[in-house]
Design a protein around this motif. Structure first.
Motif, PDB file in Angstrom:
ATOM      1  N   GLU A 392     -41.531 -38.452  45.640  1.00  8.36           N
ATOM      2  CA  GLU A 392     -41.665 -37.125  46.238  1.00  8.36           C
ATOM      3  C   GLU A 392     -40.980 -37.037  47.595  1.00  8.36           C
ATOM      4  O   GLU A 392     -40.464 -35.976  47.973  1.00  8.36           O
ATOM      5  CB  GLU A 392     -43.148 -36.764  46.341  1.00  8.36           C
ATOM      6  CG  GLU A 392     -43.797 -36.578  44.970  1.00  8.36           C
ATOM      7  CD  GLU A 392     -45.298 -36.385  45.011  1.00  8.36           C
ATOM      8  OE1 GLU A 392     -45.870 -36.079  43.948  1.00  8.36           O
ATOM      9  OE2 GLU A 392     -45.894 -36.545  46.103  1.00  8.36           O
ATOM     10  N   GLN A 393     -40.931 -38.141  48.324  1.00 10.40           N
ATOM     11  CA  GLN A 393     -40.192 -38.170  49.593  1.00 10.40           C
ATOM     12  C   GLN A 393     -38.704 -37.928  49.345  1.00 10.40           C
ATOM     13  O   GLN A 393     -38.046 -37.191  50.092  1.00 10.40           O
ATOM     14  CB  GLN A 393     -40.396 -39.510  50.290  1.00 10.40           C
ATOM     15  CG  GLN A 393     -39.589 -39.692  51.575  1.00 10.40           C
ATOM     16  CD  GLN A 393     -40.106 -38.847  52.725  1.00 10.40           C
ATOM     17  OE1 GLN A 393     -41.307 -38.634  52.837  1.00 10.40           O
ATOM     18  NE2 GLN A 393     -39.213 -38.377  53.574  1.00 10.40           N
ATOM     19  N   GLN A 394     -38.164 -38.530  48.303  1.00 10.49           N
ATOM     20  CA  GLN A 394     -36.759 -38.320  47.968  1.00 10.49           C
ATOM     21  C   GLN A 394     -36.493 -36.874  47.586  1.00 10.49           C
ATOM     22  O   GLN A 394     -35.455 -36.300  47.943  1.00 10.49           O
ATOM     23  CB  GLN A 394     -36.345 -39.258  46.829  1.00 10.49           C
ATOM     24  CG  GLN A 394     -36.278 -40.718  47.224  1.00 10.49           C
ATOM     25  CD  GLN A 394     -35.898 -41.604  46.060  1.00 10.49           C
ATOM     26  OE1 GLN A 394     -34.825 -41.457  45.487  1.00 10.49           O
ATOM     27  NE2 GLN A 394     -36.770 -42.519  45.685  1.00 10.49           N
ATOM     28  N   LEU A 395     -37.404 -36.268  46.850  1.00 13.78           N
ATOM     29  CA  LEU A 395     -37.239 -34.859  46.499  1.00 13.78           C
ATOM     30  C   LEU A 395     -37.238 -33.999  47.765  1.00 13.78           C
ATOM     31  O   LEU A 395     -36.404 -33.099  47.921  1.00 13.78           O
ATOM     32  CB  LEU A 395     -38.364 -34.403  45.568  1.00 13.78           C
ATOM     33  CG  LEU A 395     -38.500 -35.118  44.220  1.00 13.78           C
ATOM     34  CD1 LEU A 395     -39.519 -34.397  43.336  1.00 13.78           C
ATOM     35  CD2 LEU A 395     -37.169 -35.192  43.510  1.00 13.78           C
ATOM     36  N   THR A 458     -49.396 -35.999  51.110  1.00 14.64           N
ATOM     37  CA  THR A 458     -48.531 -36.320  52.239  1.00 14.64           C
ATOM     38  C   THR A 458     -48.083 -35.028  52.925  1.00 14.64           C
ATOM     39  O   THR A 458     -48.182 -33.943  52.350  1.00 14.64           O
ATOM     40  CB  THR A 458     -47.294 -37.096  51.760  1.00 14.64           C
ATOM     41  OG1 THR A 458     -46.582 -36.285  50.806  1.00 14.64           O
ATOM     42  CG2 THR A 458     -47.694 -38.405  51.092  1.00 14.64           C
ATOM     43  N   PRO A 459     -47.548 -35.128  54.146  1.00 15.59           N
ATOM     44  CA  PRO A 459     -47.106 -33.895  54.845  1.00 15.59           C
ATOM     45  C   PRO A 459     -46.055 -33.118  54.069  1.00 15.59           C
ATOM     46  O   PRO A 459     -46.040 -31.885  54.109  1.00 15.59           O
ATOM     47  CB  PRO A 459     -46.540 -34.433  56.167  1.00 15.59           C
ATOM     48  CG  PRO A 459     -47.267 -35.723  56.394  1.00 15.59           C
ATOM     49  CD  PRO A 459     -47.470 -36.304  55.017  1.00 15.59           C
ATOM     50  N   HIS A 460     -45.165 -33.799  53.365  1.00 17.39           N
ATOM     51  CA  HIS A 460     -44.108 -33.108  52.631  1.00 17.39           C
ATOM     52  C   HIS A 460     -44.509 -32.722  51.207  1.00 17.39           C
ATOM     53  O   HIS A 460     -43.813 -31.945  50.569  1.00 17.39           O
ATOM     54  CB  HIS A 460     -42.849 -33.981  52.582  1.00 17.39           C
ATOM     55  CG  HIS A 460     -43.088 -35.350  52.022  1.00 17.39           C
ATOM     56  ND1 HIS A 460     -43.388 -36.418  52.829  1.00 17.39           N
ATOM     57  CD2 HIS A 460     -43.084 -35.824  50.749  1.00 17.39           C
ATOM     58  CE1 HIS A 460     -43.556 -37.493  52.081  1.00 17.39           C
ATOM     59  NE2 HIS A 460     -43.387 -37.157  50.824  1.00 17.39           N
ATOM     60  N   ALA A 461     -45.614 -33.262  50.711  1.00 19.39           N
ATOM     61  CA  ALA A 461     -46.080 -32.923  49.360  1.00 19.39           C
ATOM     62  C   ALA A 461     -47.602 -33.016  49.314  1.00 19.39           C
ATOM     63  O   ALA A 461     -48.171 -33.886  48.649  1.00 19.39           O
ATOM     64  CB  ALA A 461     -45.445 -33.848  48.321  1.00 19.39           C
TER      65      ALA A 461
END
Length: 491
Positions: A392-395, A458-461
């Motif tokens: 998900e970080q890569q996305l 996570t903050p981004h997801a």
């Protein structure tokens, strides 16, 4: 790291003629055993300096073995289709299935190295990329992939001589261009960056092997023997036993994240109708926002059985142009999917920029149903939390908006919905024996959901927890959350 490859290794013609046929025969035999066992795939990375024999080696491996069982991919700069997806998308698609060999001519290391050499990157970004690649390769190793990384090396003088020889021969002149000579001028910087990359990414799970590319016979036997030895060692091993893991501990007071939710939220049918129309119009306008062309949207729907995932998805898609979204209902993996690393089937379903993908269940199956039902070993679902966060970080870094919804209902509400489905003809298909069986494991699933939310929000997801005892409220909360997140991203 490269000094050993500059010792002038050579193999005589006589020795090569003796060893090469035996090596070829042994490689072919090992390849067919790999196909027969079909327990793991082999991935061979071919990287290195220009003129060091990378292409000749790839051709030789296809000649020595059965090319029908080899997937060869040559990676240049990302094309138009590839540029619309996260950078690792094209490499995931190239991974071979169990029982096959994949040769990646150029790999996930090529772009980070070339960007650094060209002065387009900084040390911090490079180190971050390399750390991500180490985690990726560790994941491949955990999934059973046999990963061989070959770096073909030449000294600067040897590279210059090799390029000159290729250019002077009419049969090979086409292989040398202005870029090759320009790269030669950057040899010192390229070597320094490459050595840094190799030192940082040579691990126990996936070590680099530096191949002296000056002598063709030495080079060929070195790579062939490396592959043969690795294949024989892995083929002779029994199935790996899973390591014992420290157990996850539940909260001492027994209170989990979902216990704090007020699952029954008020909303009348009239209010629902008004809100639905407003939010669907808002979402439709956002789906046509010019800035969305540079982004993708991934919507993940998880929840208890009968929590209303399908109903929420239909209210979202009703606001979108059917040409711009795909709904992916995720069931048990197919035979082809089982032959690949776990996340492979989800990478293949990612939307390109400007598009939406809605997942009715998702990659979280590994830490939910596979964990509870025992389909995944404890070591596998435990490491999945970190692998999912990386995914998900890569996305996120590629510009994809990831929204994850957990639709929560209580056990009494689930029972009411199960019974209603059984009594309604057009809903009866929704209820299965598995639903009743899963209900008996409500406490185990509750614990798995708690760990999932705690470890993958996570903050981004972040996880968006949806109180879903009232279907009207749940659908509106989903739509409102999507609109708010898109407005924040698109400005």
């Amino acid at each position: 790291m490269f000094e050993a490859a500059e010792l002038g290794h050579k193999i005589s013609k006589a020795e090569y003629k003796t060893r090469a046929p035996l090596l070829r025969e042994a490689l072919l035999e090992a390849q067919y055993e790999l196909k027969e066992q079909a327990r793991f795939p082999v991935v061979i990375l071919i990287n290195g300096v220009d003129g060091a024999g990378k292409g000749e080696t790839v051709n030789l491996l296809n000649e020595w073995m059965d090319p029908r069982l080899i997937d060869t991919h040559a990676f240049a700069e990302a094309g138009a289709e590839e540029a619309l997806h996260p950078p690792m998308w094209r490499y995931w698609r190239a991974l071979p299935a169990k029982g096959r060999i994949g040769i990646l001519f150029g790999s996930w290391y090529t772009d980070p190295i070339h960007r650094q050499v060209a002065g387009k990157g900084d040390a911090a970004r490079l180190n971050s990329q390399l750390d991500a690649l180490v985690r990726f390769e560790t994941m491949l190793a955990e999934e059973g992939v046999l990963l061989l990384k070959c770096w073909f090396h030449l000294s600067k003088q040897a590279q210059k001589q090799r390029l000159s020889e290729l250019e002077q021969d009419p049969r090979t002149r086409w292989r040398v261009g202005e870029r090759d000579w320009a790269n030669l001028k950057q040899y010192g910087r390229f070597r320094a960056v490459a050595e840094q990359v190799l030192m940082r990414t040579s691990t126990g799970a996936a070590p680099w092997v530096v191949v002296d590319g000056e002598d063709e016979r030495y080079r060929s036997l070195t790579v062939g023997q490396l592959l043969l030895d690795a294949l024989r060692q892995r083929l002779a091993q029994a199935l790996p036993s899973h390591a014992l893991c420290a157990p996850l501990r539940p909260p001492l007071d027994g209170v989990r994240v979902l216990d704090r939710l007020q699952l029954l939220q008020p909303m009348s049918k009239a209010d629902y109708g008004h809100e639905l129309e407003t939010l669907q119009g808002r979402l439709n306008a956002l789906s046509r926002h010019p800035k969305l062309r540079e982004r993708a949207v991934v919507l993940v729907f998880e929840g208890n059985d009968a929590a209303g995932k399908g109903g929420a998805i239909r209210r979202v898609t009703a606001a979108l142009d059917a040409r711009h979204y795909r709904v992916h209902p995720i069931a048990a993996p197919s035979e082809d999917e089982l032959a690949q690393p776990y996340l492979w089937r989800f990478w293949r379903r990612l939307p390109k920029r400007g598009k939406f993908a809605l997942f009715d269940r998702s990659w979280y199956g590994r830490v939910l149903v596979e964990r509870v039902e025992g389909y995944a070993a404890e070591a596998d679902w435990l490491r999945a939390y970190a692998e999912i966060n990386d995914f998900e970080q890569q996305l996120h870094e590629a510009g994809t908006l990831v929204l994850k919804f957990w639709l929560a209902i209580d056990a009494d509400e689930q029972l009411k919905r199960f019974q209603a489905r059984e009594q309604t003809g057009f809903k009866r298909f929704k209820i299965t024996p598995d639903d009743w069986r899963n209900r008996e494991k409500w406490p185990q699933y509750a614990e798995a959901v708690h760990d999932m939310v705690e470890r993958t929000s996570t903050p981004h997801a972040p996880w968006i927890l949806v109180e879903a005892n009232n279907k009207y409220y749940a659908r509106i909360k989903v739509l409102r959350s999507i609109c708010s997140a898109m407005e924040a991203q698109l400005g």
